[in-house]
Design an enzyme around this catalytic site. Sequence first.
Site, PDB file in Angstrom:
ATOM      1  CE1 TYR A   1     -35.610 -48.166  64.883  1.00 53.37           C
ATOM      2  CE2 TYR A   1     -36.048 -46.248  66.248  1.00 53.37           C
ATOM      3  CZ  TYR A   1     -36.459 -47.451  65.706  1.00 53.37           C
ATOM      4  OH  TYR A   1     -37.711 -47.932  65.992  1.00 53.37           O
TER       5      TYR A   1
ATOM      6  CG  ASP B   1     -34.324 -38.779  62.757  1.00 54.39           C
ATOM      7  OD1 ASP B   1     -34.823 -38.078  63.665  1.00 54.39           O
ATOM      8  OD2 ASP B   1     -34.472 -40.010  62.687  1.00 54.39           O
TER       9      ASP B   1
ATOM     10  CE  LYS C   1     -36.478 -40.027  70.935  1.00 50.10           C
ATOM     11  NZ  LYS C   1     -36.916 -41.226  71.625  1.00 50.10           N
TER      12      LYS C   1
HETATM   13  N1  HOZ Z   1     -36.394 -46.332  70.079  1.00 52.21           N
HETATM   14  C1  HOZ Z   1     -36.284 -45.707  71.355  1.00 52.21           C
HETATM   15  C2  HOZ Z   1     -34.889 -45.423  71.698  1.00 52.21           C
HETATM   16  N2  HOZ Z   1     -34.045 -44.943  70.709  1.00 52.21           N
HETATM   17  C3  HOZ Z   1     -36.898 -46.539  72.436  1.00 52.21           C
HETATM   18  C4  HOZ Z   1     -38.222 -46.038  72.769  1.00 52.21           C
HETATM   19  C5  HOZ Z   1     -38.875 -46.734  73.959  1.00 52.21           C
HETATM   20  O1  HOZ Z   1     -38.643 -47.897  74.215  1.00 52.21           O
HETATM   21  O2  HOZ Z   1     -39.665 -46.083  74.608  1.00 52.21           O
END
Ligand code: HOZ
Length: 429
Positions: free
Chosen positions: A144, A239, A267
Amino acid sequence: MINDASSAAFERAQALLPGGVNSPVRAFRGVGGVPRFIDRGAGAYLYDIDGNQYIDYVLSWGPLILGHAYPAVVEAICVQAQRGTSFGAPTELESELAELVIAAVPSVEMVRFVSSGTEATMSAIRLARAYTQREKIIKFEGCYHGHADPFLVQAGSGVATLGLPDSPGVLKSATSNTLTAPFNDLDAVEALFKANADQVAALVIEPVAGNMGFVLPREGYLAGLRQLCDQHGALLIFDEVMTGFRVAYGGAQAYFNVMPDLTCLGKVVGGGLPAAAYGGRREIMQQVAPAGSMYQAGTLSGNPLAMVAGIQTLREIAKPEVFERLTGVTSTLCQGFWKAAFKNGIPFQAHKAGSMWGFFFAADEVYDFTSAKRADTVMFGKFFHAMLEQGVYLAPSQFEAAFVSTAHTDELVAQTINAAQAAFASIRS
Ligand code: HOZ
């Protein structure tokens, strides 16, 4: 455990926000039940609005490597807030964080700050396309890279949690240049390169996958991808939005000693505030506007609050003993969970790297999206709720990773393993 206030808050939110949330996995659809609405966080703990306390292994999905409300980070944000929260003009803070990032991440010589991981990855492929003058990209099933159109093909995270097909609204023309291969399969990548000779701009990968659950690359796999990219004139993009400053201070590229051409960060780099970045070789980064002609911009890019949170966070973790300790914590957790599952006759696999970890209810090795999807998600949901009841907050989906922080003491880790023992015993059928 009482969650009346969370239930009422969820009711209210569902009338106002799609699904009651601003990012899908938070809605607990992967595990059922009511998402806990959070009141505050402190160190390794989260507190919900019913007053329940949880040991937190989500940590805002990774950024909080120092735990919640780490005093030096809070102090830096407060001081900066009093001096102004956004200028839309350059500050020295951006160069300060850039210096820290460049010193930490071995392949990065220049960096551009943006506000989210999605922005970082979409900009990185635009740059790769501009640099190589080619159009196709290769991504991996179950990886992802945020929610930009070209990446929503066989995507992990919320797309996998909700079992969605590739998203409606994404035009075929936006994904027609996205090729996919199974994770950990070099032959498949080689075949794609051969079938698309001189057309692939970049191969983009989470070097350790964190969005199909936590899945490690097999030995030699990343080096093999590096070699294939070199042979076929494509850029290698890591990534590292999740793995950056997490599996090692220098990210997965330092951990595995494989250097990409471009790196996406997010992050931890923003210390819990919205900052992300892409960076890489100077010669490539010089193509970004205004140095070059690849256009990308943002009002809140390099935001001073996010910069000071990132600077303070990186300064605190830039010590080998921090990573030794974090790595020890994830090892203890993985071993403890595995032993407890084994004792209860439950098929279980645990993976770890640095301060990230994850597990599957599966008897066989999990090494790609297909094997990850074979894991028992019903069992995962039961385990998740049994842990929540005992005050341990895990990601509410099988297709995510877990994190630890410097605030996770040995005592909290032991408490978590005891909770896991009880949870495994309670879900054994
Ligand atoms: N896409 C995020 C986890 N891989 C989730 C982010 C969120 O819900 O804060």
